[in-house]
Design an enzyme around this catalytic site. Structure first.
Site, PDB file in Angstrom:
ATOM      1  N   TYR A  30      16.934  41.849  76.618  1.00 43.51           N
ATOM      2  CA  TYR A  30      17.545  42.545  75.482  1.00 43.51           C
ATOM      3  C   TYR A  30      18.208  41.532  74.536  1.00 43.51           C
ATOM      4  O   TYR A  30      18.044  41.605  73.315  1.00 43.51           O
ATOM      5  CB  TYR A  30      18.576  43.555  75.993  1.00 43.51           C
ATOM      6  CG  TYR A  30      19.354  44.255  74.912  1.00 43.51           C
ATOM      7  CD1 TYR A  30      18.771  45.261  74.137  1.00 43.51           C
ATOM      8  CD2 TYR A  30      20.681  43.910  74.650  1.00 43.51           C
ATOM      9  CE1 TYR A  30      19.488  45.898  73.130  1.00 43.51           C
ATOM     10  CE2 TYR A  30      21.399  44.538  73.658  1.00 43.51           C
ATOM     11  CZ  TYR A  30      20.805  45.532  72.903  1.00 43.51           C
ATOM     12  OH  TYR A  30      21.525  46.155  71.899  1.00 43.51           O
ATOM     13  N   GLU A  52      25.426  53.911  71.142  1.00 44.86           N
ATOM     14  CA  GLU A  52      26.728  53.246  71.070  1.00 44.86           C
ATOM     15  C   GLU A  52      27.843  54.265  71.264  1.00 44.86           C
ATOM     16  O   GLU A  52      28.876  53.969  71.868  1.00 44.86           O
ATOM     17  CB  GLU A  52      26.891  52.508  69.737  1.00 44.86           C
ATOM     18  CG  GLU A  52      26.059  51.252  69.595  1.00 44.86           C
ATOM     19  CD  GLU A  52      26.465  50.123  70.526  1.00 44.86           C
ATOM     20  OE1 GLU A  52      27.526  50.234  71.190  1.00 44.86           O
ATOM     21  OE2 GLU A  52      25.712  49.134  70.609  1.00 44.86           O
ATOM     22  N   TRP A  60      27.531  48.504  77.890  1.00 42.07           N
ATOM     23  CA  TRP A  60      26.215  48.677  77.269  1.00 42.07           C
ATOM     24  C   TRP A  60      25.109  48.571  78.309  1.00 42.07           C
ATOM     25  O   TRP A  60      24.078  49.244  78.212  1.00 42.07           O
ATOM     26  CB  TRP A  60      25.993  47.663  76.142  1.00 42.07           C
ATOM     27  CG  TRP A  60      24.594  47.731  75.620  1.00 42.07           C
ATOM     28  CD1 TRP A  60      23.616  46.784  75.725  1.00 42.07           C
ATOM     29  CD2 TRP A  60      23.976  48.850  74.958  1.00 42.07           C
ATOM     30  NE1 TRP A  60      22.449  47.235  75.166  1.00 42.07           N
ATOM     31  CE2 TRP A  60      22.636  48.499  74.688  1.00 42.07           C
ATOM     32  CE3 TRP A  60      24.433  50.103  74.575  1.00 42.07           C
ATOM     33  CZ2 TRP A  60      21.744  49.359  74.049  1.00 42.07           C
ATOM     34  CZ3 TRP A  60      23.548  50.970  73.934  1.00 42.07           C
ATOM     35  CH2 TRP A  60      22.227  50.601  73.679  1.00 42.07           C
TER      36      TRP A  60
END
Length: 212
Positions: A30, A52, A60
């Site tokens: 990522y 988010e 995350w």
């Protein structure tokens, strides 16, 4: 490599990167292939700002590892489809163990899909609206280092975007959430000085055609 001071961590290949991926394979991918690279696709922008919002209070990485489940549950974040979700869909989603089962965040995503549709109609695309807030050079630090990032979980621009979104009826879009969105979607390049991705991302940003 002193990541506590520099924020840099050597990857399995020995190359320096931002420390936060922790050399976890999915997080590292990522970092290297998504985070900070400019995005003009409305679906991806909508997905990211929703995720988010779901991340609030969590990491995350938790959301990233559930992302495919979220995509399946929320019609791949096609906001026209999500905007048509009903109370029955809310209950369905609350029963889905593959996502974060938070009623407020689920309801917020459906609401935000309706607001996204309105903004796409008004501005031509969601991307055109978000990218008009891209910070200028005078709003960015000369050097992006760990001290800067630690001191700036929000910025004047993320506060401005947050206020504008809330005026338009969005929810779960506080300044910290918005700044994380800006970092991920390439509105800013917050790869640390010395990270292998920083120059590559900056090159992509220079070549990127800003949506109008």
């Amino acid at each position: 490599m002193d990541k506590e001071n520099t924020g840099l961590l050597a990857g399995p290949d020995g190359v320096a990167r931002c420390f936060w991926h922790g050399n976890l394979p999915d997080y590292l991918h990522y970092h290297d292939h998504e985070w900070g690279r400019p995005v003009a696709d409305d679906r991806r922008l909508f997905e990211k700002i929703c995720l988010e919002g779901f991340q609030s209070g969590l990491s995350w990485l938790t959301i990233l590892r559930k992302r495919e489940n979220f995509r399946e549950a929320f019609a791949n974040f096609e906001f026209d489809k999500v905007a048509s979700f009903t109370d029955k869909d809310v209950e369905r989603l609350l029963g889905n163990a593959g996502i974060i089962r938070h009623r407020g965040k689920i309801v917020s995503t459906i609401n935000n899909a309706k607001r996204a549709r309105e903004m796409a109609d008004e501005f031509g695309s969601l991307a055109a609206w978000f990218w008009k807030f891209e910070p200028g050079k005078d709003e960015r630090p000369q050097i992006v280092d760990l001290a800067h990032l630690r001191a700036n979980p929000t910025t004047a621009v993320s506060v401005r975007i947050s206020k504008e979104l809330k005026k338009r009826g969005w929810s779960f879009v506080g300044p910290t959430t918005v700044y994380a969105f800006m970092q991920a979607m390439g509105l800013v390049n917050d790869h640390l000085e010395g990270c292998v991705c920083r120059k590559e991302v900056e090159k992509q940003r220079k070549a990127f055609k800003r949506p109008k």
